[in-house]
Design a protein around this motif. Structure first.
Motif, mmCIF file in Angstrom:
data_model
loop_
_atom_site.group_PDB
_atom_site.id
_atom_site.type_symbol
_atom_site.label_atom_id
_atom_site.label_comp_id
_atom_site.label_asym_id
_atom_site.label_seq_id
_atom_site.Cartn_x
_atom_site.Cartn_y
_atom_site.Cartn_z
ATOM 1 N N LEU A 180 0.839 -1.191 0.000
ATOM 2 C CA LEU A 180 0.000 0.000 0.000
ATOM 3 C C LEU A 180 0.876 1.245 0.000
ATOM 4 O O LEU A 180 2.053 1.201 0.381
ATOM 5 C CB LEU A 180 -0.903 0.014 1.228
ATOM 6 C CG LEU A 180 -1.980 -1.060 1.330
ATOM 7 C CD1 LEU A 180 -2.723 -0.915 2.653
ATOM 8 C CD2 LEU A 180 -2.950 -0.985 0.165
ATOM 9 N N PRO A 181 0.323 2.400 -0.421
ATOM 10 C CA PRO A 181 1.081 3.645 -0.311
ATOM 11 C C PRO A 181 1.582 3.844 1.113
ATOM 12 O O PRO A 181 0.865 3.583 2.086
ATOM 13 C CB PRO A 181 0.060 4.713 -0.701
ATOM 14 C CG PRO A 181 -0.903 4.007 -1.596
ATOM 15 C CD PRO A 181 -0.998 2.608 -1.051
ATOM 16 N N HIS A 364 8.486 3.117 -13.222
ATOM 17 C CA HIS A 364 8.105 3.341 -11.826
ATOM 18 C C HIS A 364 6.658 2.956 -11.554
ATOM 19 O O HIS A 364 6.215 2.951 -10.417
ATOM 20 C CB HIS A 364 8.313 4.808 -11.461
ATOM 21 C CG HIS A 364 7.430 5.753 -12.215
ATOM 22 N ND1 HIS A 364 7.322 5.750 -13.594
ATOM 23 C CD2 HIS A 364 6.602 6.744 -11.795
ATOM 24 C CE1 HIS A 364 6.473 6.692 -13.972
ATOM 25 N NE2 HIS A 364 6.017 7.301 -12.913
ATOM 26 N N CYS A 365 5.895 2.660 -12.595
ATOM 27 C CA CYS A 365 4.505 2.209 -12.475
ATOM 28 C C CYS A 365 3.550 3.310 -12.035
ATOM 29 O O CYS A 365 2.568 3.059 -11.323
ATOM 30 C CB CYS A 365 4.377 1.006 -11.538
ATOM 31 S SG CYS A 365 5.190 -0.466 -12.171
ATOM 32 N N GLU A 388 1.136 5.303 -4.994
ATOM 33 C CA GLU A 388 0.461 4.016 -5.145
ATOM 34 C C GLU A 388 1.184 3.083 -6.093
ATOM 35 O O GLU A 388 0.656 2.033 -6.491
ATOM 36 C CB GLU A 388 -0.983 4.249 -5.612
ATOM 37 C CG GLU A 388 -1.217 4.304 -7.106
ATOM 38 C CD GLU A 388 -0.739 5.577 -7.788
ATOM 39 O OE1 GLU A 388 -1.095 5.786 -8.955
ATOM 40 O OE2 GLU A 388 0.003 6.365 -7.168
ATOM 41 N N GLN A 389 2.425 3.407 -6.461
ATOM 42 C CA GLN A 389 3.122 2.657 -7.507
ATOM 43 C C GLN A 389 3.410 1.213 -7.117
ATOM 44 O O GLN A 389 3.353 0.308 -7.953
ATOM 45 C CB GLN A 389 4.402 3.393 -7.885
ATOM 46 C CG GLN A 389 4.138 4.733 -8.543
ATOM 47 C CD GLN A 389 5.355 5.633 -8.585
ATOM 48 O OE1 GLN A 389 6.463 5.204 -8.294
ATOM 49 N NE2 GLN A 389 5.151 6.886 -8.957
ATOM 50 N N LYS A 390 3.711 0.975 -5.849
ATOM 51 C CA LYS A 390 3.980 -0.407 -5.429
ATOM 52 C C LYS A 390 2.703 -1.251 -5.539
ATOM 53 O O LYS A 390 2.752 -2.431 -5.915
ATOM 54 C CB LYS A 390 4.536 -0.431 -4.007
ATOM 55 C CG LYS A 390 5.067 -1.794 -3.589
ATOM 56 C CD LYS A 390 5.819 -1.737 -2.264
ATOM 57 C CE LYS A 390 7.174 -1.084 -2.435
ATOM 58 N NZ LYS A 390 8.011 -1.231 -1.213
ATOM 59 N N LEU A 391 1.583 -0.640 -5.233
ATOM 60 C CA LEU A 391 0.306 -1.340 -5.368
ATOM 61 C C LEU A 391 -0.002 -1.606 -6.843
ATOM 62 O O LEU A 391 -0.466 -2.688 -7.209
ATOM 63 C CB LEU A 391 -0.816 -0.509 -4.740
ATOM 64 C CG LEU A 391 -2.148 -1.219 -4.524
ATOM 65 C CD1 LEU A 391 -2.036 -2.210 -3.369
ATOM 66 C CD2 LEU A 391 -3.261 -0.225 -4.241
ATOM 67 N N VAL A 409 9.105 -5.771 -5.872
ATOM 68 C CA VAL A 409 7.715 -5.955 -5.471
ATOM 69 C C VAL A 409 7.618 -7.026 -4.392
ATOM 70 O O VAL A 409 6.897 -6.896 -3.410
ATOM 71 C CB VAL A 409 6.846 -6.348 -6.688
ATOM 72 C CG1 VAL A 409 5.433 -6.671 -6.236
ATOM 73 C CG2 VAL A 409 6.825 -5.217 -7.701
ATOM 74 N N SER A 410 8.378 -8.104 -4.540
ATOM 75 C CA SER A 410 8.303 -9.188 -3.564
ATOM 76 C C SER A 410 9.012 -8.828 -2.260
ATOM 77 O O SER A 410 8.749 -9.430 -1.230
ATOM 78 C CB SER A 410 8.924 -10.460 -4.147
ATOM 79 O OG SER A 410 10.283 -10.255 -4.467
#
Length: 474
Positions: A180-181, A364-365, A388-391, A409-410
């Motif tokens: 999450l952010p 960076h999504c 919110e890029q990781k989400l 991500v992992s």
């Protein structure tokens, strides 16, 4: 007959502004009963874009708001700062609305706010104007915001300390809290309080417009229909600036250099590295990226920016000089990769993604970048940085199969440093011309274009929005 006018108040940031202008243009081009005004904020980083709009926009009015006093905000961070910054514009927004109401040619049909300007909903209520939300990210993240008040009730500890995974209606799978952010992970921070305020204001609007399309987020969009307390949701994307209006004349030499280089490369042979308007790295991380690229053996175009030393809140990353560039890259890197790679500063992202030589995108999504990449059928290697890029990355990899993971991500323990071997491995997987991700991206490319074409899902949804907007003021 008076035009039905929508006034848009996007947050500061080029991603918010460009997407909002595209929405406004799409609306007025679709129905000549509508007019649109976009309230813009002073910003050096967006001035080339707004200057270009002055000569190209014919049906959308731009009104620049005065600068606000930033005193007392020096120590605020992130979302707390931008939320309070937007909130301080309420008087100026009210003045602009009052002036538009006073004209004989328009009838105000609604005030469109975005994620960080939802306190303006109070002003809309005061003036008796319908308020709408334009959410410039995807439907899954919209679902997180709509579900946030429930999370507050169900989970009392900080999300960063929550031992399990979260069940969020807009996601098929359970969600690890640490994707999450960051602002949502500590409920004692002021930024969290602001996000909770915005989330509650979402439900006070007459409708939520979102820059996505049903074919990429069917589960998330369907989840909104189950909750009767959520206003109507209108997926109208992808809304993209495909004409490069953000290019400054000063960038023309760089533009020409990049496109000439791409023209000399074989089809789908180049991986493009670009991390958005705010993306930059430490020297140590930059060297790891360079080593990974070199070892991969693939061609690359790398938009490398340096962190802005200025104390300005809104200063974007800047380009390295050639001398500084050699200092942050491994010794001899530029000579060893000459001809196979090009390291640049600013780059024309849309034109690069559209070029036939581009075969992969290390991104960076950010949501706009995701939509652009899918529009041009370019698979993504994910490297989320903030917001919110990781989400977004989690969803692209774990739920949609439209991107390749590169380790970050992992790594949900907060350690996002990426080593050269991770870069090398990710690039090799991404540039494999026969992988499943590439096939899926080509499929969604076709669906994204059909969505906005006549009769497509987003075309129909935009028509429903126009009908509801006009119907409400009749």
């Amino acid at each position: 007959m008076k035009k039905a006018e929508l006034i848009f108040f996007p947050s500061r940031g080029i991603g918010h502004l460009v997407s909002t202008v595209e929405l406004a243009q799409r609306l007025v081009e679709r129905d000549d009963r509508l007019s649109a005004t976009v309230l813009t904020l002073p910003a050096t980083a967006t001035s080339p874009y707004t200057e270009s709009l002055d000569s190209t926009l014919t049906q959308v009015r731009l009104i620049s708001l005065p600068r606000v006093d930033l005193s007392g905000m020096e120590n605020l961070s992130g979302e707390s700062f931008i939320s309070q910054f937007m909130d301080r514009h309420i008087t100026f927004v009210k003045d602009a609305i009052t002036q538009r109401i006073s004209t004989d040619s328009v009838r105000l049909a609604g005030l469109v706010v975005d994620l960080f300007s939802t306190t303006i909903v109070d002003l809309a209520d005061e003036l008796g104007i319908p308020a709408y939300l334009y959410f410039t990210s995807g439907a899954a993240m919209l679902g997180v915001m709509l579900h946030l008040p429930n999370l507050v009730t169900d989970i009392t500890e900080d999300l960063k300390d929550y031992p399990g995974e979260l069940v969020i209606p807009s996601f098929v799978n359970s969600v690890p809290p640490l994707v999450l952010p960051k602002v949502l992970l500590n409920n004692k921070e002021n930024g969290y309080v602001w996000m909770l305020t915005h989330a509650r204001n979402f439900r006070r609007t007459k409708g939520i417009i979102v820059n996505t399309f049903v074919e990429i987020e069917p589960h998330a969009i369907h989840s909104f229909k189950v909750d009767s307390q959520i206003p109507p949701v209108y997926p109208v994307g992808p809304l993209l600036d495909l004409n490069g209006k953000f290019h400054s004349p000063s960038n023309r030499p760089q533009f020409d250099k990049i496109m000439r280089w791409l023209d000399q490369q074989p089809p789908s042979s180049v991986i493009f590295l670009c991390f958005g308007s705010r993306g930059s790295f430490s020297v140590s991380q930059t060297k790891e990226i360079a080593l990974g690229l070199e070892r991969s053996g693939y061609r690359f175009l790398w938009s490398l920016r340096q962190p802005e030393p200025s104390k300005s809140r809104f200063a974007p990353p800047s380009d390295y000089s050639y001398t500084n560039l050699e200092e942050v890259l491994p010794d001899g890197f530029l000579n060893r990769t000459e001809g196979r790679g090009l390291v640049c500063g600013w780059s024309p992202q849309v034109e690069v993604l559209a070029h036939p030589a581009t075969g992969g995108f290390l991104s960076h999504c950010g949501w706009n970048s995701i939509l652009e990449s899918l529009w041009f059928g370019v698979p993504i290697l994910v490297w989320p940085l903030y917001a919110e890029q990781k989400l977004n990355a989690f969803r692209l990899v774990m739920e949609l199969g439209l991107a390749v993971e590169m380790g970050c991500v992992s790594r949900r323990n907060g350690d996002d440093f990426v080593k050269a071997e991770d870069v090398e491995r990710g690039v090799r997987i991404m540039m494999d011309g026969d992988n499943e991700v590439r096939r899926k991206v080509k499929e969604i490319q076709e669906r994204s274009r059909k969505a906005v074409a006549q009769g497509g899902s987003s075309f129909v949804s935009l028509g429903r929005l126009i009908h509801d907007v006009i119907e409400r003021i009749l």
